[in-house]
Design an enzyme around this catalytic site. Sequence first.
Site, PDB file in Angstrom:
ATOM      1  N   GLU A 188     104.323   9.592   2.557  1.00  0.00           N
ATOM      2  CA  GLU A 188     104.131   9.107   1.194  1.00  0.00           C
ATOM      3  C   GLU A 188     105.095   9.849   0.278  1.00  0.00           C
ATOM      4  O   GLU A 188     105.131  11.084   0.275  1.00  0.00           O
ATOM      5  CB  GLU A 188     102.669   9.323   0.769  1.00  0.00           C
ATOM      6  CG  GLU A 188     102.367   8.716  -0.583  1.00  0.00           C
ATOM      7  CD  GLU A 188     100.872   8.631  -0.889  1.00  0.00           C
ATOM      8  OE1 GLU A 188     100.073   8.516   0.058  1.00  0.00           O
ATOM      9  OE2 GLU A 188     100.529   8.694  -2.074  1.00  0.00           O
ATOM     10  N   ASN A 231      96.181  12.064   0.574  1.00  0.00           N
ATOM     11  CA  ASN A 231      95.450  10.825   0.810  1.00  0.00           C
ATOM     12  C   ASN A 231      95.132  10.839   2.302  1.00  0.00           C
ATOM     13  O   ASN A 231      95.921  10.415   3.125  1.00  0.00           O
ATOM     14  CB  ASN A 231      96.275   9.607   0.402  1.00  0.00           C
ATOM     15  CG  ASN A 231      96.467   9.533  -1.106  1.00  0.00           C
ATOM     16  OD1 ASN A 231      95.541   9.823  -1.867  1.00  0.00           O
ATOM     17  ND2 ASN A 231      97.663   9.178  -1.542  1.00  0.00           N
ATOM     18  N   LYS A 308      91.891  16.285  -1.817  1.00  0.00           N
ATOM     19  CA  LYS A 308      92.029  15.394  -2.973  1.00  0.00           C
ATOM     20  C   LYS A 308      90.763  14.554  -2.985  1.00  0.00           C
ATOM     21  O   LYS A 308      90.544  13.749  -2.070  1.00  0.00           O
ATOM     22  CB  LYS A 308      93.261  14.516  -2.811  1.00  0.00           C
ATOM     23  CG  LYS A 308      93.424  13.421  -3.874  1.00  0.00           C
ATOM     24  CD  LYS A 308      94.713  12.616  -3.644  1.00  0.00           C
ATOM     25  CE  LYS A 308      94.907  11.534  -4.709  1.00  0.00           C
ATOM     26  NZ  LYS A 308      96.189  10.808  -4.541  1.00  0.00           N
ATOM     27  N   GLU A 312      92.199   8.529  -7.402  1.00  0.00           N
ATOM     28  CA  GLU A 312      92.995   7.424  -6.848  1.00  0.00           C
ATOM     29  C   GLU A 312      92.376   6.855  -5.580  1.00  0.00           C
ATOM     30  O   GLU A 312      93.075   6.603  -4.593  1.00  0.00           O
ATOM     31  CB  GLU A 312      94.434   7.881  -6.586  1.00  0.00           C
ATOM     32  CG  GLU A 312      95.123   8.362  -7.841  1.00  0.00           C
ATOM     33  CD  GLU A 312      96.600   8.736  -7.638  1.00  0.00           C
ATOM     34  OE1 GLU A 312      97.388   8.410  -8.529  1.00  0.00           O
ATOM     35  OE2 GLU A 312      96.943   9.315  -6.593  1.00  0.00           O
ATOM     36  N   ARG A 345      92.119  19.980  -5.338  1.00  0.00           N
ATOM     37  CA  ARG A 345      93.092  19.504  -6.336  1.00  0.00           C
ATOM     38  C   ARG A 345      92.413  19.080  -7.638  1.00  0.00           C
ATOM     39  O   ARG A 345      91.381  18.413  -7.618  1.00  0.00           O
ATOM     40  CB  ARG A 345      93.912  18.344  -5.788  1.00  0.00           C
ATOM     41  CG  ARG A 345      94.920  18.793  -4.770  1.00  0.00           C
ATOM     42  CD  ARG A 345      95.610  17.595  -4.147  1.00  0.00           C
ATOM     43  NE  ARG A 345      96.908  17.287  -4.714  1.00  0.00           N
ATOM     44  CZ  ARG A 345      97.287  16.097  -5.134  1.00  0.00           C
ATOM     45  NH1 ARG A 345      96.457  15.092  -5.126  1.00  0.00           N
ATOM     46  NH2 ARG A 345      98.514  15.888  -5.581  1.00  0.00           N
ATOM     47  N   LYS A 381      98.669  20.403 -10.898  1.00  0.00           N
ATOM     48  CA  LYS A 381     100.072  19.997 -11.006  1.00  0.00           C
ATOM     49  C   LYS A 381     100.712  20.665 -12.219  1.00  0.00           C
ATOM     50  O   LYS A 381     100.024  21.015 -13.176  1.00  0.00           O
ATOM     51  CB  LYS A 381     100.172  18.473 -11.138  1.00  0.00           C
ATOM     52  CG  LYS A 381      99.781  17.735  -9.861  1.00  0.00           C
ATOM     53  CD  LYS A 381     100.102  16.243  -9.936  1.00  0.00           C
ATOM     54  CE  LYS A 381      99.683  15.571  -8.621  1.00  0.00           C
ATOM     55  NZ  LYS A 381     100.045  14.129  -8.575  1.00  0.00           N
ATOM     56  N   ASP A 386     101.814  13.445 -14.023  1.00  0.00           N
ATOM     57  CA  ASP A 386     102.089  13.309 -12.577  1.00  0.00           C
ATOM     58  C   ASP A 386     103.559  13.516 -12.250  1.00  0.00           C
ATOM     59  O   ASP A 386     104.246  12.564 -11.893  1.00  0.00           O
ATOM     60  CB  ASP A 386     101.620  11.933 -12.097  1.00  0.00           C
ATOM     61  CG  ASP A 386     101.676  11.821 -10.578  1.00  0.00           C
ATOM     62  OD1 ASP A 386     101.882  12.848  -9.924  1.00  0.00           O
ATOM     63  OD2 ASP A 386     101.525  10.705 -10.058  1.00  0.00           O
ATOM     64  N   GLU A 408     100.970  23.321  -8.368  1.00  0.00           N
ATOM     65  CA  GLU A 408     101.509  22.288  -7.478  1.00  0.00           C
ATOM     66  C   GLU A 408     102.775  21.698  -8.090  1.00  0.00           C
ATOM     67  O   GLU A 408     102.731  21.036  -9.116  1.00  0.00           O
ATOM     68  CB  GLU A 408     100.468  21.181  -7.229  1.00  0.00           C
ATOM     69  CG  GLU A 408     100.982  20.085  -6.307  1.00  0.00           C
ATOM     70  CD  GLU A 408      99.912  19.047  -5.913  1.00  0.00           C
ATOM     71  OE1 GLU A 408      98.763  19.440  -5.654  1.00  0.00           O
ATOM     72  OE2 GLU A 408     100.238  17.848  -5.879  1.00  0.00           O
ATOM     73  N   GLU A 414     109.968  12.009  -6.214  1.00  0.00           N
ATOM     74  CA  GLU A 414     109.330  10.711  -6.460  1.00  0.00           C
ATOM     75  C   GLU A 414     109.769  10.097  -7.780  1.00  0.00           C
ATOM     76  O   GLU A 414     109.979   8.892  -7.856  1.00  0.00           O
ATOM     77  CB  GLU A 414     107.801  10.911  -6.449  1.00  0.00           C
ATOM     78  CG  GLU A 414     107.031   9.640  -6.797  1.00  0.00           C
ATOM     79  CD  GLU A 414     105.511   9.843  -6.760  1.00  0.00           C
ATOM     80  OE1 GLU A 414     105.071  10.961  -6.448  1.00  0.00           O
ATOM     81  OE2 GLU A 414     104.787   8.877  -7.026  1.00  0.00           O
ATOM     82  N   HIS A 533     106.425   8.234 -17.433  1.00  0.00           N
ATOM     83  CA  HIS A 533     105.734   7.200 -16.644  1.00  0.00           C
ATOM     84  C   HIS A 533     106.273   5.805 -16.972  1.00  0.00           C
ATOM     85  O   HIS A 533     105.512   4.853 -17.181  1.00  0.00           O
ATOM     86  CB  HIS A 533     104.224   7.269 -16.907  1.00  0.00           C
ATOM     87  CG  HIS A 533     103.394   6.773 -15.739  1.00  0.00           C
ATOM     88  ND1 HIS A 533     103.351   5.451 -15.367  1.00  0.00           N
ATOM     89  CD2 HIS A 533     102.565   7.431 -14.881  1.00  0.00           C
ATOM     90  CE1 HIS A 533     102.529   5.320 -14.323  1.00  0.00           C
ATOM     91  NE2 HIS A 533     102.047   6.497 -14.003  1.00  0.00           N
TER      92      HIS A 533
END
Lengths: 712, 712
Positions: A188, A231, A308, A312, A345, A381, A386, A408, A414, A533
């Site tokens: 991912e 995830n 996590k 999400e 997290r 984070k 994000d 983090e 990404e 974003h």
Amino acid sequence: MMRILVRQLIVAAALLLAGPVSAAPAAVEDGYDLWLRYRAVEAPWRARYASAGTAIVTGAPSPTLDAAAEELRRGLTGLLGTAPPAAAGAVDGAILLGTPRSLPRLASLRLPLGRVGSQGYVIRTMRVDGRRATVIAANGDIGVLYGVFDYLRRLQTRQPVDALDVVEAPKVKLRLLNHWDNLDRTVERGYAGFSIWDWHKLPAYLDPRYTDYARANASIGINGTVLTNVNANADVLTPPFLEKVAALAGVFRPYGIQVFLTARFSAPIEIGGLKTADPLDPKVRAWWEAKADEIYRHVPDFGGFLVKANSEGQPGPQDYDRDHADGANMLADAMKRHGGVVIWRAFVYSNEQPEDRARQAYSEFKPLDGKFRDNVLVQVKNGPIDFQPREPFHPLFGAMPETPLMMEFQITKEYLGFATHLAFLGTMWEEVLDEDTYRPQRGTPVADTISGMAGVANIGTDRNWSGSHFDQANWYAFGRLAWDPHRRARDIGEEWTRLTFGNNPRLVEPVVDMMMGSRQAVVDYMTPLGLHHLMATDHHYGPGPWVTNIERADWSPTYYHRADATGIGFDRTASGSNAVAQYAPEVSRRFGSLRSVRDDHLLWFHRLRWDHRMLSGRTLWHELVHRYSRGVAMVAAMQRTWSGLAPYVDAERHREVAAFLRIQQREAQWWRDASIAYFQSISRRAVPAGYAPPEHVLDHYKQLSFPYAPGH
Amino acid sequence: MMRILVRQLIVAAALLLAGPVSAAPAAVEDGYDLWLRYRAVEAPWRARYASAGTAIVTGAPSPTLDAAAEELRRGLTGLLGTAPPAAAGAVDGAILLGTPRSLPRLASLRLPLGRVGSQGYVIRTMRVDGRRATVIAANGDIGVLYGVFDYLRRLQTRQPVDALDVVEAPKVKLRLLNHWDNLDRTVERGYAGFSIWDWHKLPAYLDPRYTDYARANASIGINGTVLTNVNANADVLTPPFLEKVAALAGVFRPYGIQVFLTARFSAPIEIGGLKTADPLDPKVRAWWEAKADEIYRHVPDFGGFLVKANSEGQPGPQDYDRDHADGANMLADAMKRHGGVVIWRAFVYSNEQPEDRARQAYSEFKPLDGKFRDNVLVQVKNGPIDFQPREPFHPLFGAMPETPLMMEFQITKEYLGFATHLAFLGTMWEEVLDEDTYRPQRGTPVADTISGMAGVANIGTDRNWSGSHFDQANWYAFGRLAWDPHRRARDIGEEWTRLTFGNNPRLVEPVVDMMMGSRQAVVDYMTPLGLHHLMATDHHYGPGPWVTNIERADWSPTYYHRADATGIGFDRTASGSNAVAQYAPEVSRRFGSLRSVRDDHLLWFHRLRWDHRMLSGRTLWHELVHRYSRGVAMVAAMQRTWSGLAPYVDAERHREVAAFLRIQQREAQWWRDASIAYFQSISRRAVPAGYAPPEHVLDHYKQLSFPYAPGH
């Protein structure tokens, strides 16, 4: 002299006949060696270094000490062209290597080992039994290995090693990579190919790459790795996979790298046959305790779980009306007797909740401070959304004094151009680590509020590990900052450049300058002035500021930029979501005031009219176009710089970087043009004079589709 | 003499200083170089070869001739330790390289170029202008490149090169790899990592690996590659992907490798906006014509389409009540004016149809013979089911005299143990190619009935390309057999072994023996005595002879073995499905009679009672257990052999092969035990004396689950 030359020639010839000189040239500078390129040192350094490395003295062996000695031999052989012999005791120019236990002679040298703890080391040039020697000593075996890498780095970067007095210890205890690797080997947000964990062939086959992975990480002080995606997939906790995990742990152990796994909260249901995963259910607690026992039977030094939960779509304690502390503590209790930790997290946000997404982690976790077991860490984070190209620091740093926090960072890019955009992230991380939280008081930078640092890895099956040569610098910088979060990004960038491309100052300076400016370029051509974003949905490849109709509001770029005919920006001051109130008052005032907020955070915290007058004298609209254009121009400048470096870089790497810069140039232009075209359609303003209009109309950009973009 | 030595030493030292000697040893024998390992030749061969390669004479350049000269330089430099200089004309020991057009001096040498066609070559030791020289000449540039690889192979395998008189031309025109690579980089039935086509970075970035891929293929005569999976995705025919395809074609072109794509039959609907893909619809025809024009604008020498239609869910002409010829001809018409071909797969079978699956391709295609355009080829798998460890040859070979046929072999080992089982497929392919079809008459082996050969590639991102060192031999053997389908598997195996592991006879003989027996071992421990299709469902990893309840009967192992309390086997004689009738009468009689059918095809064609008496004197049940056990024992023997070869193989490759043999041993045992446990539950017979019972009960094997097995 002539005899020495002839002997060197014979050695050279012997190596030639034995060796791989005739291998395909493609293999030569393909980046596999990372920063551990022990290429031959030129005169006069060679003679200086050779005289300080005439022999290696080791004591009682251990897997880690053997790895340290082997690395030193490998490094010196490469750098100096001859393998240093082993010696039983000090000779002139010897390197003594070990702990007071492994090499008792070290115990009486009055080294300052009291200052370096269990993982640090001392390197000192000194007389030992009347001989000129270099001592690399530590309290624990792993410190010796770290010291060897430090010593070799000095040679690689042409530092003098004839009067060393180094006393080093890591400032941060947990220094972890987080792999978002799935069991089917997809990664991912991975842009360097696929997962290097070849689960199918494990545990029987141990790819030599696993060892090189461990060497690379140990060389920058990383001491743990989470093998699997946050995830999570419960199957990794089943016996066949635990055998595979144990095999990897066996490879990593000599290099001081502990293995961690992600724990799927619903695993008791999925692989345990239970009907619930309620953390307060005794059967669930018993299941996790038994699972922990089973894991530790496979991996006696297992590090712990990364979780996590309730984020999400991941399951978590809130599915049973429990809170995050209930969930984390239940797992922590299972880990406790084995010495393992639970890293929980804080990246949580809920669509149902109408609260500004930037506020939600703080709202959720701040009240839990003090409620976690002492073997729980909360992983936060760097910023409250994000991993955007630029975010203000996360308000939780400094806000949970009773709870150890992990920082983090996302090493994989990404949101910063995948593998092909040159973006050195050292500056981004330095910026966050330097920020003063004012908690508990002024002079408390984020760097001083953390107990661990996690980096979402950018590692994959690509030959160069990271998908591009320059992305290796981000892995490197992460490790160096995790060891010491006060280190300067420029120093790290220079060090990496020397290790990777050599020490020619005509190359080093321009490359470091390029790196230092590179992240700002990305910010400018993607999300200038605090915007965030704005990327396309799902795969996050390319711009999508127009996207609004996706399943949840806070995955929509329009939720974040809030542009309309009157203005743009997210009001997070007291007149808006008041996210600023989550910071200490001094910080809150700085972010909340137009006088003190930095331009780069402007639209993160403030909503402004298009004709708002900036400090530059430009209107906001003009400044926005200016920044977008400036970002593109910076990429063009990097291209020019790189083009001029052709004489100093091998052809293969030069070609690849040049090709990637061309991709970056085109994609920067795309980001700029699509964004300006979109914002123009909202602001109804003309592109200011002197700036090129977008190449295409807005619909062109909206219709682009990339179903096979990687990492998704 | 002394001066020569010193010069060699200086060269060696220069290479050492310039080069990668200090690179991580892990890179040295990692298999990336494949069989193009130009490692230094030992004395006395070195002197012999050096005197025949003192200089290189080339003429007018072209991309292919440049590649040929470059390869020769690279090879000689590696093998002999010095780079041969270029010379303007013949000198003693020179190698002259070119075509009569590029190097006019070759035209008057009376070389037998009339016998080698457009792709062959001549290599001859002769006097040119009074000088002792070697000539590598051809009619086309690509022949020169092929000749260079031939010449270098002679040096690598220590053949004399001082009196060469080689006249070589390929016996088969189309020699293609078929990549089952998806656009998301997964590879169907791929066990060597993921797709080497990095679509996202194309066309801007050309991985040097693409060039090495082309070199490797050209070195064994492969002249085309189908980039995409036969389970096709129409998106590869859209402009963004055609640009990427064009970039790859540009890399491959100098190496004589044409690019092909798979055409999804419903593409006119999916990317063309049409409502139908009916091959007789004028709009559909026009769409494909326009698409062909567009493809050829991108790739002027595009090879053509490979099509899997109306098979395993793929769309096709039968969706519109048209037949395969209608579909193929429509595409062929679109390709025709550009010189492209359409390769139409005969791998079709229908669940609705109650006919024995082994019969269906013949039933469907035989009646179409003569109905295809002349630029259509029909591609037929080697056997009538699906790449099983052993199948009789496909009855279509020789049965379609009006239609050029392609042979389709599967290089990737979907059914022969993935990447970790050592199974040399040269013997399997030789066995099929040698079979006499008796069509049109006796003495017509399968090898003489084909116009092309396709190999489903075993290539992926793994450093060694094929997932294991020994799987490289299958890629190699495929190419060598495609060039000349009458070549002997043992010769190819020996050649490959020498190229890959060196020429020490203590190594070469045992390795070749091991390879030659390896495929029979797999047959024995997986599907002895003509059994077939007994693997687990979907991923095909491990045994599943008990599987019966899957969506279609002919995907069930029980459909194929038909075991019950009385006996086992598929009756394909006249008393059964009569599939034997699809062969020529002589072949039909041989397969149909218990007296003449080989044991290895026994249960493919015959259903027999468990106590049927075999030629060995054993009952069928006993023989079955014997063969399963023999297969396992053969793997144990390979392990012993390999273990004894440690002194002659570098540590890294020895370790990997040994680890893979351990995996193979365990999995062979698993196949044997699970199969015997299952068949015992059906036959109700005891395991004969002297054979170990299965390690576990049947349920143990049935419950194993491998959701992450690769290639699925």
